[in-house]
Design an enzyme around this catalytic site. Structure first.
Site, PDB file in Angstrom:
ATOM      1  NE  ARG A  28      -5.382  37.426  25.156  1.00 47.80           N
ATOM      2  CZ  ARG A  28      -5.718  37.034  24.143  1.00 47.80           C
ATOM      3  NH1 ARG A  28      -5.697  37.676  22.971  1.00 47.80           N
ATOM      4  NH2 ARG A  28      -6.208  35.820  23.939  1.00 47.80           N
ATOM      5  CG  ASP A  29      -0.257  46.087  22.053  1.00 41.10           C
ATOM      6  OD1 ASP A  29       0.572  46.356  21.163  1.00 41.10           O
ATOM      7  OD2 ASP A  29      -0.471  46.963  22.941  1.00 41.10           O
ATOM      8  CB  ILE A  30       0.025  46.463  27.607  1.00 39.49           C
ATOM      9  CG1 ILE A  30      -0.249  46.738  29.028  1.00 39.49           C
ATOM     10  CG2 ILE A  30       0.606  47.586  26.997  1.00 39.49           C
ATOM     11  CD1 ILE A  30       0.988  46.899  29.952  1.00 39.49           C
ATOM     12  CG  ASN A  85       5.086  50.626  13.735  1.00 39.56           C
ATOM     13  OD1 ASN A  85       4.399  50.749  12.880  1.00 39.56           O
ATOM     14  ND2 ASN A  85       4.356  50.534  14.934  1.00 39.56           N
ATOM     15  CB  VAL A  94       9.102  47.924  22.039  1.00 41.18           C
ATOM     16  CG1 VAL A  94       9.837  46.664  22.666  1.00 41.18           C
ATOM     17  CG2 VAL A  94       8.127  48.281  22.952  1.00 41.18           C
ATOM     18  CG  HIS A  98       6.950  44.287  18.357  1.00 38.80           C
ATOM     19  ND1 HIS A  98       8.018  45.099  18.553  1.00 38.80           N
ATOM     20  CD2 HIS A  98       6.065  45.306  18.092  1.00 38.80           C
ATOM     21  CE1 HIS A  98       7.863  46.367  18.663  1.00 38.80           C
ATOM     22  NE2 HIS A  98       6.551  46.335  18.344  1.00 38.80           N
ATOM     23  CG  HIS A 100       1.722  45.732  15.868  1.00 35.14           C
ATOM     24  ND1 HIS A 100       1.446  46.558  17.231  1.00 35.14           N
ATOM     25  CD2 HIS A 100       2.908  46.377  15.814  1.00 35.14           C
ATOM     26  CE1 HIS A 100       2.430  47.209  17.640  1.00 35.14           C
ATOM     27  NE2 HIS A 100       3.242  47.255  16.656  1.00 35.14           N
TER      28      HIS A 100
HETATM   29  P1  AMP Z   1       5.727  49.543  18.450  1.00 34.75           P
HETATM   30  O1  AMP Z   1       5.274  51.026  18.677  1.00 34.75           O
HETATM   31  O2  AMP Z   1       5.438  49.172  17.022  1.00 34.75           O
HETATM   32  O3  AMP Z   1       7.103  49.300  18.977  1.00 34.75           O
HETATM   33  O4  AMP Z   1       4.804  48.797  19.373  1.00 34.75           O
HETATM   34  C1  AMP Z   1       5.178  48.285  20.596  1.00 34.75           C
HETATM   35  C2  AMP Z   1       3.791  47.661  21.222  1.00 34.75           C
HETATM   36  O5  AMP Z   1       4.061  47.242  22.547  1.00 34.75           O
HETATM   37  C3  AMP Z   1       2.788  48.740  21.460  1.00 34.75           C
HETATM   38  O6  AMP Z   1       1.573  48.591  20.889  1.00 34.75           O
HETATM   39  C4  AMP Z   1       2.442  48.591  23.098  1.00 34.75           C
HETATM   40  O7  AMP Z   1       1.410  49.032  23.438  1.00 34.75           O
HETATM   41  C5  AMP Z   1       3.104  47.288  23.239  1.00 34.75           C
HETATM   42  N1  AMP Z   1       3.601  47.176  24.633  1.00 34.75           N
HETATM   43  C6  AMP Z   1       4.513  48.086  25.424  1.00 34.75           C
HETATM   44  N2  AMP Z   1       4.744  47.116  26.398  1.00 34.75           N
HETATM   45  C7  AMP Z   1       3.968  46.248  26.611  1.00 34.75           C
HETATM   46  C8  AMP Z   1       3.951  45.090  27.596  1.00 34.75           C
HETATM   47  N3  AMP Z   1       4.497  45.031  28.844  1.00 34.75           N
HETATM   48  N4  AMP Z   1       2.973  44.142  27.535  1.00 34.75           N
HETATM   49  C9  AMP Z   1       2.258  44.074  25.989  1.00 34.75           C
HETATM   50  N5  AMP Z   1       2.327  44.997  25.264  1.00 34.75           N
HETATM   51  C10 AMP Z   1       3.089  46.138  25.472  1.00 34.75           C
END
Ligand code: AMP
Length: 112
Positions: A28-30, A85, A94, A98, A100
């Site tokens: 799950r997204d944080i 992205n 990140v 990944h 979404h």
């Molecule tokens: P992006 O900006 O497309 O690279 O998405 C990175 C996503 O990772 C964002 O929606 C963040 O909220 C999510 N994220 C970052 N750290 C964590 C974590 N420790 N656990 C879950 N989601 C995370």
């Protein structure tokens, strides 16, 4: 490698794996941007979609996993969005590929 998602995959940073198969996990997204917001990522470190284009078989597995996660979350019927992205202009934060998976509510028509 100092990659937060690699650490989550390895279990070094706690984040429940809500789905797992041989190629990927989902968490799950944080910081959720919809009622349902999950992230599907390969177990292998790959920076982004551009890099992953060398492995279409893996990309197929990731897409199938996104659909499975949507079904598991109960949003397959109501509809969902899958997005990734890639790089700076897309605000990838990140650098581990990944997808979404977003849903559980009506989303905006615009993608940007
Ligand atoms: P992006 O900006 O497309 O690279 O998405 C990175 C996503 O990772 C964002 O929606 C963040 O909220 C999510 N994220 C970052 N750290 C964590 C974590 N420790 N656990 C879950 N989601 C995370």
């Amino acid at each position: 490698m100092d990659c937060i998602f690699c650490k989550i995959i390895a279990g070094e940073i706690p984040s429940p794996h809500i789905f797992e198969d041989e190629a990927c996990i989902a968490i799950r997204d944080i910081n959720p941007q919809a009622k349902v917001h999950c992230l599907v990522m390969p177990k292998k470190h790959i920076a982004n979609l551009t890099e992953a284009s060398a492995d279409p078989e893996l990309l197929g597995k990731l897409m199938a996993a996104c659909a499975k996660v949507a079904a598991q979350e109960g949003i397959a019927e109501s509809g969902y969005r899958v997005a990734t992205n890639c790089g700076e202009n897309a605000c990838q934060s990140v650098p581990h590929l990944h997808f979404h998976v977003l849903g559980g509510e009506k989303m905006g028509e615009r993608m940007s």
